[in-house]
Design a protein around this motif. Structure first.
Motif, PDB file in Angstrom:
ATOM      1  N   ASP A   1       0.128  11.618   3.929  1.00 30.70           N
ATOM      2  CA  ASP A   1      -0.341  10.245   4.013  1.00 30.70           C
ATOM      3  C   ASP A   1      -1.107  10.088   5.318  1.00 30.70           C
TER       4      ASP A   1
ATOM      5  N   ALA B   1      -1.288  10.822  -1.425  1.00 28.46           N
ATOM      6  CA  ALA B   1      -1.153   9.535  -0.736  1.00 28.46           C
ATOM      7  C   ALA B   1       0.277   9.063  -0.980  1.00 28.46           C
TER       8      ALA B   1
ATOM      9  N   THR C   1       5.041   1.694  -4.279  1.00 27.70           N
ATOM     10  CA  THR C   1       4.729   1.513  -5.684  1.00 27.70           C
ATOM     11  C   THR C   1       6.014   1.161  -6.429  1.00 27.70           C
TER      12      THR C   1
ATOM     13  N   PRO D   1      -4.848   5.396  -3.152  1.00 26.86           N
ATOM     14  CA  PRO D   1      -4.646   4.526  -1.980  1.00 26.86           C
ATOM     15  C   PRO D   1      -5.579   3.336  -1.947  1.00 26.86           C
TER      16      PRO D   1
ATOM     17  N   GLY E   1       2.895   7.705   0.508  1.00 22.70           N
ATOM     18  CA  GLY E   1       3.641   6.516   0.894  1.00 22.70           C
ATOM     19  C   GLY E   1       5.062   6.867   1.280  1.00 22.70           C
TER      20      GLY E   1
ATOM     21  N   ASP F   1      -5.393  13.083   6.266  1.00 20.75           N
ATOM     22  CA  ASP F   1      -6.205  12.451   5.224  1.00 20.75           C
ATOM     23  C   ASP F   1      -6.484  13.485   4.141  1.00 20.75           C
TER      24      ASP F   1
ATOM     25  N   LYS G   1      -6.235   0.687   3.129  1.00 16.38           N
ATOM     26  CA  LYS G   1      -6.353   1.436   4.374  1.00 16.38           C
ATOM     27  C   LYS G   1      -7.674   2.163   4.383  1.00 16.38           C
TER      28      LYS G   1
ATOM     29  N   GLN H   1       0.813  -1.205   0.000  1.00 14.84           N
ATOM     30  CA  GLN H   1       0.000   0.000   0.000  1.00 14.84           C
ATOM     31  C   GLN H   1       0.851   1.262   0.000  1.00 14.84           C
ATOM     32  N   TYR H   2       2.129   1.153   0.340  1.00 16.39           N
ATOM     33  CA  TYR H   2       2.955   2.357   0.362  1.00 16.39           C
ATOM     34  C   TYR H   2       4.237   2.220  -0.438  1.00 16.39           C
TER      35      TYR H   2
END
Length: 279
Positions: free
Chosen positions: A208, A172, A148, A256, A174, A237, A259, A145-146
């Motif tokens: 993030d 987002a 890429t 994202p 990461g 957020d 999460k 998720q963080y």
């Protein structure tokens, strides 16, 4: 010693701590704290301004062992998390996850052997990126998720062609892959001192929702020589804050996943800039 050799050396010690219940993600966090403090100490010795309070510098840690070391390290993390700017972002809600003082001392001595500030920014960055990639590969619970894949990020940046005068955001972010790739692309075209300063201090913005990931991103940018007194990364957020005046020329992001937020966001209207990116 090459960047890959340092990565292997540092990462191999993660397996030792794994037996004590220290997860790979926790290990990378502890490495983040200690390398930052070591670099701050090195830069202070060369006359560069460092804002680490005197009672919590690297020099205090290397002189201690046993319970005294564990206590000093714990107090260091707690107090630095209360500071502002880059320092406060990296140490936000920091906790000591290495309960065995002997193993903490061994890790500190391993980091002490390297002169991190004398390594070129790209080498330090490669080392840290290598640790992040190892963590993403070895941790199965949502690490993707963080992190890429970097070849995908590189391709997207080359398609968008950010200019050195642009402001780039990743809502987002990461560990900062998109921001770093954008920085490297823009740096090749930054010819004036004004453009170079903009690129270092104002061109990149990210946030993030995960505190620990924000820490990793802030450290990643710091090791690459990006950022001024204020940290360009924040913990919030992106869907829960107003657009306001924080407009940018380009957004680069991997939407994202993995999460869920506990916040329900309602919007009566959304402001969208008409200054779209053109080829």
């Amino acid at each position: 010693m090459s960047a890959s050799e340092i990565v292997n050396k540092v990462w191999n010690y993660a397996h030792v701590l794994r037996d004590d219940g220290v997860g790979y993600g926790d290990y990378v966090e502890q490495i983040t704290y200690l390398i930052f403090l070591k670099m701050a100490d090195e830069r202070e010795q060369t006359g560069q301004q460092i804002k680490v309070p005197d009672d919590f510098t690297w020099n205090h840690l290397v002189k201690l062992d046993g319970d005294d070391l564990e206590l000093q390290y714990r107090h260091t993390l707690e107090n630095l998390g209360k500071q502002g700017g880059m320092l406060g972002t990296i140490f936000r809600k920091a906790q000591n996850k290495i309960q065995d003082p002997a193993k903490l001392e061994r890790l500190i001595k391993m980091i002490e052997k390297e002169q991190w500030s004398t390594l070129p920014a790209d080498v330090k960055g490669d080392i840290y990126e290598g640790l992040l990639e190892r963590n993403a590969q070895d941790v199965k619970g949502g690490a993707g998720q963080y992190f890429t894949p970097r070849p995908l990020i590189q391709t997207m940046v080359e398609v968008m062609q950010p200019k050195p005068t642009d402001t780039v955001a990743d809502p987002a972010c990461g560990t900062g892959g998109f921001l770093l790739a954008a920085h490297d692309y823009m740096a090749k075209h930054a010819t004036s001192k004004k453009e170079q300063r903009h690129l270092k201090e104002h061109a990149l913005h990210g946030n993030d929702i995960v505190d620990s990931v924000v820490r990793l991103c802030a450290m990643n940018l710091y090791l690459h020589g990006i950022g001024g007194d204020e940290c360009p990364i924040s913990a919030n957020d992106a869907l829960a804050k107003e657009v306001g005046d924080d407009r940018v020329e380009l957004v680069l992001a991997n939407p994202p996943f993995g999460k869920k937020s506990s916040i329900t966001v309602w919007r009566k209207k959304m402001a969208i800039s008409n200054n779209s990116k053109k080829k």
